[in-house]
Design an enzyme around this catalytic site. Structure first.
Site, PDB file in Angstrom:
ATOM      1  N   ASP A  29      34.542  10.303 -25.289  1.00  0.00           N
ATOM      2  CA  ASP A  29      35.886  10.115 -24.756  1.00  0.00           C
ATOM      3  C   ASP A  29      36.433   8.832 -25.388  1.00  0.00           C
ATOM      4  OD1 ASP A  29      38.152  10.114 -22.872  1.00  0.00           O
ATOM      5  OD2 ASP A  29      37.073   8.443 -21.947  1.00  0.00           O
ATOM      6  N   ASP A  64      39.798   6.675 -24.275  1.00  0.00           N
ATOM      7  CA  ASP A  64      40.289   5.664 -23.331  1.00  0.00           C
ATOM      8  C   ASP A  64      39.318   5.479 -22.173  1.00  0.00           C
ATOM      9  OD1 ASP A  64      43.209   5.065 -24.294  1.00  0.00           O
ATOM     10  OD2 ASP A  64      42.957   7.232 -24.443  1.00  0.00           O
ATOM     11  N   ASP A  74      34.345   8.698 -18.782  1.00  0.00           N
ATOM     12  CA  ASP A  74      34.638   7.858 -17.613  1.00  0.00           C
ATOM     13  C   ASP A  74      35.565   8.495 -16.590  1.00  0.00           C
ATOM     14  OD1 ASP A  74      37.011   7.554 -19.373  1.00  0.00           O
ATOM     15  OD2 ASP A  74      37.610   6.105 -17.833  1.00  0.00           O
TER      16      ASP A  74
END
Length: 274
Positions: free
Chosen positions: A8, A10, A213
């Site tokens: 991922d 960001d 996240d």
């Protein structure tokens, strides 16, 4: 031994100011040297993610729009999934009781009706990706990969109830960030996109590792051979995937630190961040 690493962007690979730290960049290049397949799996548009990679001198596979698009390491599109036309029509033309702003993503870019606050644009300073002002109800019903609602989390939770009531099981809803709720084609997520890509490459999901996240990383983290959760991850993600390793914060380039240890000890079973 894992043969593919999916990241991922960001909140995971990027620091909070949306940059790739020097240690992170160095370890990504080490993975490439080890002939691992490096894949970036993001909610960002291709026109946003690809320039970031180009500036950093990175070449890898891209999963964009939370799984709605998949590209090979030369930028060729391998798969595209759009919202069905009738659903896109309903999303765009229904009056939703919310103050959240609506954003529509198509291959040609990011469409919205009102100017976007400067703080939202900071995430795109590296790529220069910018929205296009347009009347959303005039957009074609075809070719819309996803619709994103941006606003305070409490406002989005109320909107989520409306959307679920209206669409039931015809779409997937996902929080790609605390202040971002997305409407996606049913069954479309980073996990299903990575599964398609791994099969395209002749790999099994068990041979993949992934880092994330947010809730849009859930399926990807749950289905790879080794999923790793960021210390700064949304609490909902941590509670849904309690079996996965939790490492440090993206601000400290935790992915880089973890992989530096992993490259030396591939069978590492604990988090070097804790």
């Amino acid at each position: 031994m894992y043969r593919l690493a999916a990241f991922d962007m960001d909140g995971t690979l990027l620091t909070p100011d949306h940059r790739v730290g020097p240690e992170t960049l160095a370890v990504l290049k080490q993975l490439v040297e080890r002939e691992m397949v490096v894949t970036f799996a993001t909610g960002r548009h291709y026109l946003d993610a690809q320039p970031i990679m180009a500036q950093l001198g990175l070449q890898g596979y891209l999963i964009t729009g939370n799984g709605t698009r998949v590209y090979d390491d030369r930028g060729q599109q391998l798969q595209a999934t759009d919202l069905p036309a009738d659903i896109a029509e309903e999303v765009l033309h229904t009056h939703w009781h919310t103050d959240a702003s609506m954003h529509v993503f198509r291959d040609e870019g990011w469409m919205t009706e009102f100017a976007v606050p400067e703080e939202m644009l900071r995430a795109h300073h590296l790529s220069g990706f910018h929205y296009q002002l347009t009347e959303l109800r005039r957009l074609p019903a075809f070719g819309n990969s996803k619709v994103c609602f941006a606003g305070p989390h409490e406002e989005l939770l109320k909107l989520q109830v409306q959307l679920r009531r209206h669409f039931a099981a015809r779409v997937d809803l996902c929080f790609s960030a605390y202040e971002c709720l997305e409407v996606l084609p049913l069954g479309c997520n980073k996990g299903s996109a990575l599964d398609m890509l791994s099969r395209h490459l002749g790999l099994k999901m068990a041979e993949c590792m992934a880092f994330g996240d947010a809730m849009n990383d859930k399926e990807m983290l749950a289905t790879v051979g080794h999923g790793v959760v960021m210390g700064n991850a949304l609490p909902q993600l941590k509670s849904l995937l309690p079996q996965l390793q939790v490492i440090g914060h993206c601000e400290q380039q935790a992915v880089a630190h973890y992989l530096q240890h992993w490259l030396r000890s591939p069978y590492l079973t604990y988090s070097p961040e804790l």
